[in-house]
Design a protein around this motif. Sequence first.
Motif, PDB file in Angstrom:
ATOM      1  N   ALA A  66      52.950  15.105  47.314  1.00  0.00           N
ATOM      2  CA  ALA A  66      51.492  15.106  47.230  1.00  0.00           C
ATOM      3  C   ALA A  66      50.933  14.743  48.594  1.00  0.00           C
ATOM      4  O   ALA A  66      51.639  14.231  49.473  1.00  0.00           O
ATOM      5  N   LYS A  67      49.628  14.992  48.780  1.00  0.00           N
ATOM      6  CA  LYS A  67      49.014  14.781  50.089  1.00  0.00           C
ATOM      7  C   LYS A  67      49.131  13.340  50.562  1.00  0.00           C
ATOM      8  O   LYS A  67      49.228  13.079  51.759  1.00  0.00           O
ATOM      9  N   ASP A  68      49.105  12.402  49.618  1.00  0.00           N
ATOM     10  CA  ASP A  68      49.147  10.991  50.001  1.00  0.00           C
ATOM     11  C   ASP A  68      50.542  10.391  49.863  1.00  0.00           C
ATOM     12  O   ASP A  68      50.702   9.181  49.990  1.00  0.00           O
ATOM     13  N   ALA A  69      51.557  11.219  49.571  1.00  0.00           N
ATOM     14  CA  ALA A  69      52.906  10.682  49.382  1.00  0.00           C
ATOM     15  C   ALA A  69      53.471  10.162  50.700  1.00  0.00           C
ATOM     16  O   ALA A  69      53.899   9.021  50.806  1.00  0.00           O
ATOM     17  N   ILE A  70      53.497  11.031  51.702  1.00  0.00           N
ATOM     18  CA  ILE A  70      53.920  10.649  53.053  1.00  0.00           C
ATOM     19  C   ILE A  70      52.761  10.968  53.979  1.00  0.00           C
ATOM     20  O   ILE A  70      52.254  12.094  53.961  1.00  0.00           O
ATOM     21  N   PRO A  71      52.302  10.015  54.776  1.00  0.00           N
ATOM     22  CA  PRO A  71      51.124  10.241  55.624  1.00  0.00           C
ATOM     23  C   PRO A  71      51.270  11.487  56.489  1.00  0.00           C
ATOM     24  O   PRO A  71      52.360  11.827  56.956  1.00  0.00           O
ATOM     25  N   VAL A  72      50.143  12.166  56.693  1.00  0.00           N
ATOM     26  CA  VAL A  72      50.137  13.404  57.470  1.00  0.00           C
ATOM     27  C   VAL A  72      50.666  13.176  58.879  1.00  0.00           C
ATOM     28  O   VAL A  72      51.425  13.996  59.413  1.00  0.00           O
ATOM     29  N   LYS A  73      50.286  12.063  59.500  1.00  0.00           N
ATOM     30  CA  LYS A  73      50.724  11.818  60.874  1.00  0.00           C
ATOM     31  C   LYS A  73      52.229  11.611  60.968  1.00  0.00           C
ATOM     32  O   LYS A  73      52.798  11.722  62.059  1.00  0.00           O
ATOM     33  N   VAL A  74      52.872  11.319  59.831  1.00  0.00           N
ATOM     34  CA  VAL A  74      54.335  11.232  59.809  1.00  0.00           C
ATOM     35  C   VAL A  74      54.918  12.607  59.498  1.00  0.00           C
ATOM     36  O   VAL A  74      55.843  13.067  60.170  1.00  0.00           O
ATOM     37  N   ARG A  75      54.372  13.285  58.490  1.00  0.00           N
ATOM     38  CA  ARG A  75      54.893  14.592  58.081  1.00  0.00           C
ATOM     39  C   ARG A  75      54.839  15.615  59.202  1.00  0.00           C
ATOM     40  O   ARG A  75      55.739  16.444  59.346  1.00  0.00           O
ATOM     41  N   ASP A  76      53.800  15.569  60.002  1.00  0.00           N
ATOM     42  CA  ASP A  76      53.621  16.584  61.044  1.00  0.00           C
ATOM     43  C   ASP A  76      54.681  16.518  62.133  1.00  0.00           C
ATOM     44  O   ASP A  76      54.790  17.447  62.946  1.00  0.00           O
ATOM     45  N   GLN A  77      55.453  15.443  62.190  1.00  0.00           N
ATOM     46  CA  GLN A  77      56.446  15.288  63.252  1.00  0.00           C
ATOM     47  C   GLN A  77      57.782  15.956  62.927  1.00  0.00           C
ATOM     48  O   GLN A  77      58.640  16.061  63.796  1.00  0.00           O
ATOM     49  N   PHE A  78      57.958  16.428  61.688  1.00  0.00           N
ATOM     50  CA  PHE A  78      59.247  16.993  61.290  1.00  0.00           C
ATOM     51  C   PHE A  78      59.335  18.459  61.700  1.00  0.00           C
ATOM     52  O   PHE A  78      58.464  19.263  61.353  1.00  0.00           O
ATOM     53  N   LEU A  79      60.402  18.798  62.417  1.00  0.00           N
ATOM     54  CA  LEU A  79      60.611  20.179  62.860  1.00  0.00           C
ATOM     55  C   LEU A  79      61.183  21.038  61.737  1.00  0.00           C
ATOM     56  O   LEU A  79      60.798  22.189  61.555  1.00  0.00           O
ATOM     57  N   TYR A  80      62.133  20.485  60.979  1.00  0.00           N
ATOM     58  CA  TYR A  80      62.736  21.195  59.861  1.00  0.00           C
ATOM     59  C   TYR A  80      62.083  20.728  58.568  1.00  0.00           C
ATOM     60  O   TYR A  80      61.841  19.536  58.372  1.00  0.00           O
ATOM     61  N   ARG A  81      61.819  21.709  57.680  1.00  0.00           N
ATOM     62  CA  ARG A  81      61.227  21.393  56.377  1.00  0.00           C
ATOM     63  C   ARG A  81      62.064  22.060  55.286  1.00  0.00           C
ATOM     64  O   ARG A  81      62.522  23.192  55.446  1.00  0.00           O
ATOM     65  N   MET A  82      62.201  21.363  54.166  1.00  0.00           N
ATOM     66  CA  MET A  82      62.915  21.925  53.028  1.00  0.00           C
ATOM     67  C   MET A  82      62.175  21.544  51.756  1.00  0.00           C
ATOM     68  O   MET A  82      61.780  20.386  51.580  1.00  0.00           O
ATOM     69  N   CYS A  83      61.988  22.524  50.875  1.00  0.00           N
ATOM     70  CA  CYS A  83      61.259  22.279  49.637  1.00  0.00           C
ATOM     71  C   CYS A  83      62.033  22.845  48.460  1.00  0.00           C
ATOM     72  O   CYS A  83      62.342  24.041  48.437  1.00  0.00           O
ATOM     73  N   LEU A  84      62.333  21.984  47.476  1.00  0.00           N
ATOM     74  CA  LEU A  84      62.926  22.428  46.233  1.00  0.00           C
ATOM     75  C   LEU A  84      61.801  22.848  45.294  1.00  0.00           C
ATOM     76  O   LEU A  84      60.662  22.997  45.727  1.00  0.00           O
ATOM     77  N   TYR A  85      62.088  23.021  44.031  1.00  0.00           N
ATOM     78  CA  TYR A  85      61.073  23.513  43.098  1.00  0.00           C
ATOM     79  C   TYR A  85      59.879  22.571  43.034  1.00  0.00           C
ATOM     80  O   TYR A  85      60.023  21.359  42.902  1.00  0.00           O
ATOM     81  N   VAL A  86      58.683  23.143  43.151  1.00  0.00           N
ATOM     82  CA  VAL A  86      57.430  22.427  42.933  1.00  0.00           C
ATOM     83  C   VAL A  86      56.540  23.302  42.060  1.00  0.00           C
ATOM     84  O   VAL A  86      56.767  24.498  41.926  1.00  0.00           O
ATOM     85  N   ALA A  87      55.516  22.696  41.473  1.00  0.00           N
ATOM     86  CA  ALA A  87      54.714  23.410  40.484  1.00  0.00           C
ATOM     87  C   ALA A  87      53.484  24.092  41.057  1.00  0.00           C
ATOM     88  O   ALA A  87      52.834  24.867  40.366  1.00  0.00           O
ATOM     89  N   SER A  88      53.134  23.821  42.313  1.00  0.00           N
ATOM     90  CA  SER A  88      51.885  24.363  42.841  1.00  0.00           C
ATOM     91  C   SER A  88      52.021  24.705  44.315  1.00  0.00           C
ATOM     92  O   SER A  88      52.923  24.220  45.007  1.00  0.00           O
ATOM     93  N   GLU A  89      51.076  25.538  44.787  1.00  0.00           N
ATOM     94  CA  GLU A  89      51.046  25.905  46.194  1.00  0.00           C
ATOM     95  C   GLU A  89      50.676  24.711  47.063  1.00  0.00           C
ATOM     96  O   GLU A  89      51.169  24.576  48.180  1.00  0.00           O
ATOM     97  N   GLY A  90      49.815  23.834  46.550  1.00  0.00           N
ATOM     98  CA  GLY A  90      49.432  22.654  47.317  1.00  0.00           C
ATOM     99  C   GLY A  90      50.615  21.758  47.622  1.00  0.00           C
ATOM    100  O   GLY A  90      50.759  21.262  48.740  1.00  0.00           O
ATOM    101  N   SER A  91      51.490  21.555  46.636  1.00  0.00           N
ATOM    102  CA  SER A  91      52.687  20.744  46.867  1.00  0.00           C
ATOM    103  C   SER A  91      53.614  21.398  47.871  1.00  0.00           C
ATOM    104  O   SER A  91      54.244  20.722  48.691  1.00  0.00           O
ATOM    105  N   ALA A  92      53.706  22.723  47.816  1.00  0.00           N
ATOM    106  CA  ALA A  92      54.552  23.439  48.771  1.00  0.00           C
ATOM    107  C   ALA A  92      54.023  23.275  50.186  1.00  0.00           C
ATOM    108  O   ALA A  92      54.794  23.111  51.138  1.00  0.00           O
ATOM    109  N   LYS A  93      52.705  23.311  50.359  1.00  0.00           N
ATOM    110  CA  LYS A  93      52.126  23.153  51.687  1.00  0.00           C
ATOM    111  C   LYS A  93      52.362  21.745  52.223  1.00  0.00           C
ATOM    112  O   LYS A  93      52.529  21.557  53.430  1.00  0.00           O
TER     113      LYS A  93
END
Length: 559
Positions: free
Chosen positions: A395-422
Amino acid sequence: MGRKPQQGKGEDAYGQLTGAIGVVAIAFGALAAIKDKLGLSWPATVLVTTGALVALGYLAWKIRTGIPRLWAHRPQPQAAAPQAAFAQEAPAVWQGTPDQAAAAGPVPPMPAGAPPGGNEGHAHLTMLLSRVGAIGRDEQVRAEHATIETLPGIGTVYDFQMPEGRTHEDVAKRLDRIASMFGVTRLHLKLETSRRSERHVRLLVLNEPPFSTAFPTPTRQEIQSFAGVPLGHEVTGRLAGVPTFDKASLLIAGMTQMGKTTLVNGLITCLLIAYGDFDLYLLDGKLCGLTKFEKLAVRYEASDDPAVLEDMLDELNSRVDRRYTQLQDAIRNRQPAPVFKPVFFIVDEAADFYTDNGTKESKEQVRRVEDKSRSLVSKALESGIATVMLTQRPAKDAIPVKVRDQFLYRMCLYVASEGSAKVALGDSYFDTVAPIHPALLDPDVKGQAVLFANGSSTLLRGFNFADEFIWEVVDEVHARREKAIPDSPLKQAIDLMRDAGVDFMSTPDLAPALGITETDPTERGKQLSRLLGGVPAGKTAQGRGYRLADLTAAAMAAV
């Protein structure tokens, strides 16, 4: 000024009126003649005349439509060389609109080795791409630039070059429509592009849904020979992963019970086999998800307390500062840059550490944790320290944006919505080339994930190593590291504490065991610190002394 009358307007109206009077007079005269000829009344004369005119109109329509039909049923000359079955059943160019493509039904697959549709254009691919709007109606895929290959038990590969003025993006933007044309889902398609030509496209169409059958776990040799760090199998069964973790970190997100912890256990196992020697810091927010690797970790903590994360961040950020100091000294002295031992900091259930309990003190602590996390993930990459975070709350508030934006590699397993995927893959992910929507993944296939690395998406399934295999790898690496530790007072102190079964020993107890006879507490502490190579002492309820974890970390770092 008044408006002038338009010249000729009155004359036109007069002419039209005169013509109308003439037509009425002629019609009336014709009806009167028919009445006199047939001897009928006026109403009967009007009905008979109207019926005759209708009959004549119908006869003319039948003559107009009947002659072309008779002509169409005449036998046509047979072609000298029949083309592929698909080319006989459908035209080479779609005549409808892209929105009408689905209504036309799925495109029949063209068998490998079938005639490509002549020297000018490849009928099968031209028709398919035209129907979805990837190429225009007047464009075609050249037959000499297209091949179709069948992969036994996997699917069909369409390798072709787009017409001039078209690129692989014209195909990437329409993969869902192309999938519907084949009668499959988007996940059945895998698009590969070329860095040498924008027009080149390689499209794999799977026979079955991805990962319908589990692939066997890789051997040690396969892991070691992979060009990088493998994370799982891709849809064809080949190993897939990232080229390196040098100057890169990884964020893994997905709903609960989707296989994140199993996936990261496989990642650590592959690192132990293929990545060489490294230092491992583990923060196990699930409390038992990473326990298999505890004996190899420089520091292992099973906790969901933000204070524990802050303490580990302080330790790692301090290590980053020391490494940057060495880099600066090397530059000043015109020396080669030092080669640092890789460090991996893995945090399971990371979102729990960025949640406060509502108190002022907790909110301030979470704020500090956010700043220190951002600093570590962004600054540590140049010094060889990589961070891997896992969260089951994308979710948007799960991990702060200023932390999330620093990751070069991203991996996403099953989620229920486009917002969670973003949240997991980035706000602009669905604007990239051939994105894969994680909401389309089968939640019953555990460990299935979308890997977004270096600008491209890969659908993979993480390894599910048996516990016995992981324990074998861990024990082997641990024995190798223990053997590599040189015989020194530091190693003697570690062995002493392990034999005693304690994880902390006070200075008064440890100093005599290492041959220090000084009775003055201050001088004794200084001598012990020098003997142990400067490892900092800590203070607990038992007094001032040394932790086994700190001594082990210092010994491993020295190897």
